[in-house]
Design an enzyme around this catalytic site. Structure first.
Site, PDB file in Angstrom:
ATOM      1  CG  ASN A   1      25.180  14.012 -39.726  1.00  0.00           C
ATOM      2  OD1 ASN A   1      24.203  13.859 -38.986  1.00  0.00           O
ATOM      3  ND2 ASN A   1      25.181  13.649 -40.995  1.00  0.00           N
TER       4      ASN A   1
ATOM      5  CD  GLU B   1      12.658  15.671 -34.244  1.00  0.00           C
ATOM      6  OE1 GLU B   1      12.478  16.186 -33.129  1.00  0.00           O
ATOM      7  OE2 GLU B   1      13.166  16.285 -35.196  1.00  0.00           O
TER       8      GLU B   1
END
Ligand SMILES: Cc1cc2nc3c(=O)[nH]c(=O)nc-3n(C[C@H](O)[C@H](O)[C@H](O)COP(=O)(O)OP(=O)(O)OC[C@H]3O[C@@H](n4cnc5c(N)ncnc54)[C@H](O)[C@@H]3O)c2cc1C
Length: 390
Positions: A373, A243
């Site tokens: 993140n 992905e």
């Protein structure tokens, strides 16, 4: 690092560009943005059919499985061109689940699922996350117990996007309750129309829908468990790695940035052409530099993959950089356009077809989708610099 594309790569990129020029128009781009995750519209279906006719839906498949044998760089060029054009990405069914089944499935499982995927009969939602298992996926509690020739699934998934349009769920479940938590998980396919599956909508900020999905004694044939029992955590990681190649394209941010620049060239505010405003020029120039750098970072991941490396730190860098850059393009664009930047596409006078405010609302999702993140930065620290693992 040599970023120069080879003649073969350039020819492939140009072929993809030619295809896009023929098959992508504003109607498709608008439909893609407006439908969000409400399934494929007629324009997207036409586009997917055209991709299929060329065999490009199997871009992530190896040659021996009927794929195109494209390198990682060629796959990335394809993704980047599609994103830059604003066309719909290939569904994760093709780019994440199918390549995983190819590698982990038994011969029988490959023969059963891959042709159905290629014919478009099977479309997956990805069911990893739960209320208490996001980053720490190994804590998931949805369980599957073997009862004769069937698995019986009980539990709840959160953020199960596309579950309301998908035909099947690619589900991470606990099958070995006594094993250490990373080793007790398996991947199982659950048809969405099986008795005991119920879907509750969750609306999120960018106007997208995701879902909570409940499994109440859902019976699934025994061989719907993919690959080996207890290896599901690693299979989910493999599917997420596939992905990530698509997450590393700054194409969408680039397209909206280019539209912003076109608008700035023409816009006049309080009698002053915006293109002459030094602050606006400075901001656009900074973004342009960052967009070019992000492109190279993403390309580097693909180049390293083709060299046989596992570029964990580089791919985390590209993911964090691209997703946060999309936020900066949206922030800066909305600031430059002032109150007009907040107008939606359908409101009169909306600049750049309302795309800046749309990106402003969408882009925070990119920062945690496919792994947050914060975690990417942790990976950069310990994989890239040998810092202690948190
Ligand atoms: C709109 C939307 C769509 C989604 N679609 C899907 C989908 O289709 N399928 C699916 O399975 N999931 C999906 N998700 C779930 C998404 O992948 C998770 O939200 C994401 O993995 C984070 O998990 P969490 O929400 O449980 O947050 P948590 O894991 O609880 O994290 C909360 C915060 O703590 C930080 N944190 C956690 N652990 C660490 C650590 N070890 N080091 C540093 N910081 C840390 C995180 O970075 C984050 O900022 C979706 C989520 C949303 C909101």
């Amino acid at each position: 690092m040599d970023y120069e594309l080879s003649p073969r790569e350039r020819a492939w990129r140009d072929e993809v560009r030619g295809f896009i020029a023929e098959h992508v128009d504003e109607r498709l781009v608008d439909e893609t943005r407006l439908r969000g995750n409400e399934g494929r519209g007629p324009e997207a279906q036409r586009f997917l059919d055209a991709l299929r006719a060329r065999g490009w839906d199997r871009i992530a498949f190896p040659v021996e499985s009927g794929g195109l044998g494209k390198t990682a760089v060629e796959q990335w060029l394809f993704i980047d061109q599609i994103e830059t054009a604003g066309a719909p990405m290939l569904p994760l069914t093709f780019t994440s689940v199918a390549p995983t089944i190819l590698r982990i499935g038994t011969d029988q499982q490959r023969q059963e699922w891959l042709p159905r995927i290629q014919r478009g009969e099977v479309d997956f939602a990805l069911g990893y996350s739960e209320s208490e298992a996001g980053t720490d996926l190994a804590s998931l509690r949805t369980r599957a117990n073997l009862d004769g020739d069937h698995w019986v699934v009980n539990g709840q998934k959160m953020w199960n996007t596309m579950a309301h349009t998908a035909t099947h769920n690619w589900l991470a479940v606990r099958t070995e309750p006594d094993a250490p938590k990373h080793k007790g998980i398996s991947m199982i396919i659950v048809p969405m129309d099986a008795p005991g599956v119920s879907v509750q909508p969750i609306q999120v900020w960018p106007g997208l829908r995701t879902n909570a999905v409940f499994f109440d004694n859902v019976r699934v044939p025994r061989d719907y468990l993919m690959g080996e029992r207890g290896l599901g955590f690693y299979y989910a990681a493999m599917a997420l790695n596939f992905e990530r190649l698509s997450i590393g394209s700054a194409g969408m941010a680039r397209r909206i940035f280019d539209a912003l620049v076109r608008d700035v060239r023409e816009r006049v505010v309080d009698g002053q052409p915006l293109r002459e405003n030094p602050w606006v020029r400075d901001r656009l120039a900074r973004l342009r530099v960052e967009l070019d750098a992000a492109r190279l970072l993403a390309l580097e991941v693909a180049i390293r993959l083709d060299k046989g490396e596992v570029p964990a730190a580089a791919s985390s860098m590209a993911k964090a950089c691209v997703s946060e850059l999309a936020q900066r393009v949206a922030d800066t664009g909305c600031e430059i356009l002032g109150l007009d930047g907040q107008l939606h596409a359908e409101e009169p006078g909306a600049p750049v077809k309302g795309r800046l405010q749309w990106l402003y609302r969408l882009s925070p999702m990119l920062a945690f989708g496919g792994g947050t993140n914060e975690v990417q930065r942790d990976i950069i620290g310990f994989m890239g610099y040998g810092l202690p693992r948190k």
